[in-house]
Write a protein that holds these residues in place. Structure first.
Motif: not given
Length: 540
Positions: A165-172, A182-185
């Motif tokens: 969730x943190x990776x998704x939010x930061x990259x989005x 974004x979602x792949x990472x």
């Protein structure tokens, strides 16, 4: 481990699994609500339908059969060296599936428009890589699950989900132009955290005093790698053949479970935008089923598989254990039935309000509310089927599992045909109606099996499907009152009238809960003693 200990451990595992799944679904719920403000519904459709279908198909077909076989009565108490060797076959099997599925996803299926949704092919490869990473942790997962390492599962999956969730939010927020990357990472981070946490735990645990006290079957971290012991076969042949039986069944079960996504992906009955909206509503509708019913099914499968002797006539088993299994089955059936009825009644009247709050006009307009209302009724069937199949799969012999594969084949074919036909006529609602038909057929088969299984005993667990008449009356009155409240107060009159509508529902729900507590005393006692850890701790 005695029957009482198995029941206690399975109950505790179910309770923690429920809490874990609640957290997962709440985070996913909030994550989808957040990302809807930054990405298009077409991108959400590609990620949540196309790419997650690749991920779930690869993981499920590679490991589900091994999990079922190694956690069943045939796997308990066996040579763990052979069990670990068998579990390591999940990775090469996953590699084979990965190559096949990546080829299909990249060169057979219609790719999205590269102008609006770029990086599709690299995203397919990264999702496949994340699935293979998760498969590397499979021997560790089965060892932990078989020995009821509840905290390990909770902490590991919690950390992995939070990291995702943190990776998704930061990259989005910082790089929305990256799109599918974004979602792949985020998915790769999730799988990596799972593997890392399990490896670190077992490195610390193996060889410790705690492991010695528990007589853990593995002593060194190198014992978790595949190897052969002198004068012993590499694999347990009986367990291997059972795995093959479950593998044939898992292939069909995957089609039934993800059938609507296969139809959307391979037959193009909905565009990517409509797929995105349907998937969001599908996730909302299935939230309770996933975070409540699925953990109960997984945990009590372990209980039934350990208490009952697979494929053996009920008259030739220990009667006290048969009685315990029947009593637990009866309570579970009544519990999930009541939860399903409550969701069906209140979901119908509050679907429009829920979608309006969650996604605004994007979701609350058009077919969105009708989709969620239908799904609320479908949850009732999901609830009953999860528990009945949980028991049936734990009690069936290998030969019965093979015969049931033929039933699943017929259901799979009929589901695909029915879903395509109904979706062509009714849109997204057709998927839900096709699922309802198939679920009803699966429930019928399971009920017939359970009835025959206990026919020669004094147990009648199917009585658990009969709620008290006062509960039925309370649900009926609540349905009428909440339906009237929706027509009067929701959802164009402002927030004050919406709050009145919510208050009416709260009063009705409270009356139903009180009625259940007063009339279903046996069920309430079961929930207190077996499903809530704090009550279990008090009793022990």
């Amino acid at each position: 481990m005695g029957s009482e200990d198995v029941l206690k451990s399975a109950s505790t595992l179910a309770s923690y699994n429920v809490l874990l799944q609640v957290m997962f679904r709440v985070l996913t719920f909030l994550l989808n609500a957040f990302t809807l403000r930054f990405v298009s519904k077409e991108l959400m459709g590609v990620v949540n339908v196309r790419l997650m279908l690749l991920y779930s198909t690869l993981v499920f077909l590679s490991r589900e059969a091994f999990r079922r076989a190694c956690l069943s009565g045939e796997g308990a108490g066996r040579n763990w060296r052979q069990v670990i060797n068998l579990l390591w076959l999940t990775f090469p099997l996953g590699c084979v599936w990965g190559v096949l599925l990546v080829c299909v996803w990249c060169w057979v299926l219609q790719a999205p428009d590269p102008e609006s949704i770029p990086h599709y092919v690299p995203a397919v490869g990264l999702f496949c890589l994340s699935a293979l990473t998760e498969l590397l942790a499979e021997p560790l997962w089965v060892l932990a699950h078989a020995h009821m390492f509840v905290r390990l599962k909770v902490i590991t999956e919690s950390l992995a989900m939070i990291a995702k969730c943190l990776v998704t939010v930061v990259l989005v927020v910082s790089a929305p132009q990256w799109g599918l990357y974004i979602f792949s990472a985020a998915q790769c981070v999730y799988a990596g955290f799972l593997l890392l946490c399990y490896v670190l735990y077992f490195v610390h645990f193996l060889g410790s005093e705690e492991a010695d006290k528990k007589s853990f079957p593995v002593r060194h971290i190198t014992d978790l790698l595949p190897s052969r012991v002198d004068h012993e076969p590499l694999l347990n042949w009986k367990l291997t053949t059972l795995t093959w039986s479950f593998f044939k069944q898992s292939f069909l079960k995957q089609i039934l479970t993800e059938g609507e996504r296969y139809v959307m992906t391979f037959l193009n009955v909905l565009n990517f935008g409509d797929q995105g909206v349907y998937d969001i509503i599908n996730n909302l509708g299935s939230m309770v089923a996933r975070f409540l019913f699925l953990p109960i099914e997984e945990s009590f499968y372990v209980f039934f598989a350990n208490v009952l002797e697979r494929g053996r006539d009920v008259r030739h088993q220990k009667q006290e254990e048969v009685s315990m299994a029947a009593e637990v089955l009866e309570c579970l059936l009544k519990l999930v039935l009541l939860i399903g009825l409550v969701i069906s009644v209140f979901g119908y009247a509050y679907s429009h309000l829920a979608l309006d709050i969650y996604g605004g006009e994007l979701l609350s307009s058009g077919a969105g509310p009708a989709l969620l209302r239908c799904y609320s009724c479908y949850v009732l069937l999901l609830a009953i089927n999860g528990v009945t199949e949980c028991f049936v799969f734990a009690a069936m012999s290998k030969e019965e599992v093979d015969r049931y594969n033929l039933v699943m084949l017929g259901l799979s074919v009929s589901f695909l045909l029915l879903s395509y036909w109904l979706t062509w006529m009714l849109g997204g609602i057709g998927f839900i109606l096709a699922n309802c038909c198939n679920m009803a057929l699966r429930i019928t088969h399971s009920i017939v099996y359970i009835h025959r299984y206990f026919l020669q005993s004094e147990c009648a667990p199917l009585w658990g499907l009969r709620p008290h008449s006062a509960v039925i009356i309370a649900l009926g009155v609540s349905s009428i009152l909440t339906g009237f409240s929706e027509s009067m107060f929701c959802c164009d009159g402002g927030w004050l009238l919406r709050l009145v509508h919510v208050a009416v529902g709260a009063v009705c729900l409270l009356s139903v809960v009180i009625t259940v507590f007063l009339t279903e005393t046996k069920l309430v006692q079961f929930v207190k003693t077996q499903l809530l850890p704090k009550y279990s701790k008090k009793l022990t």
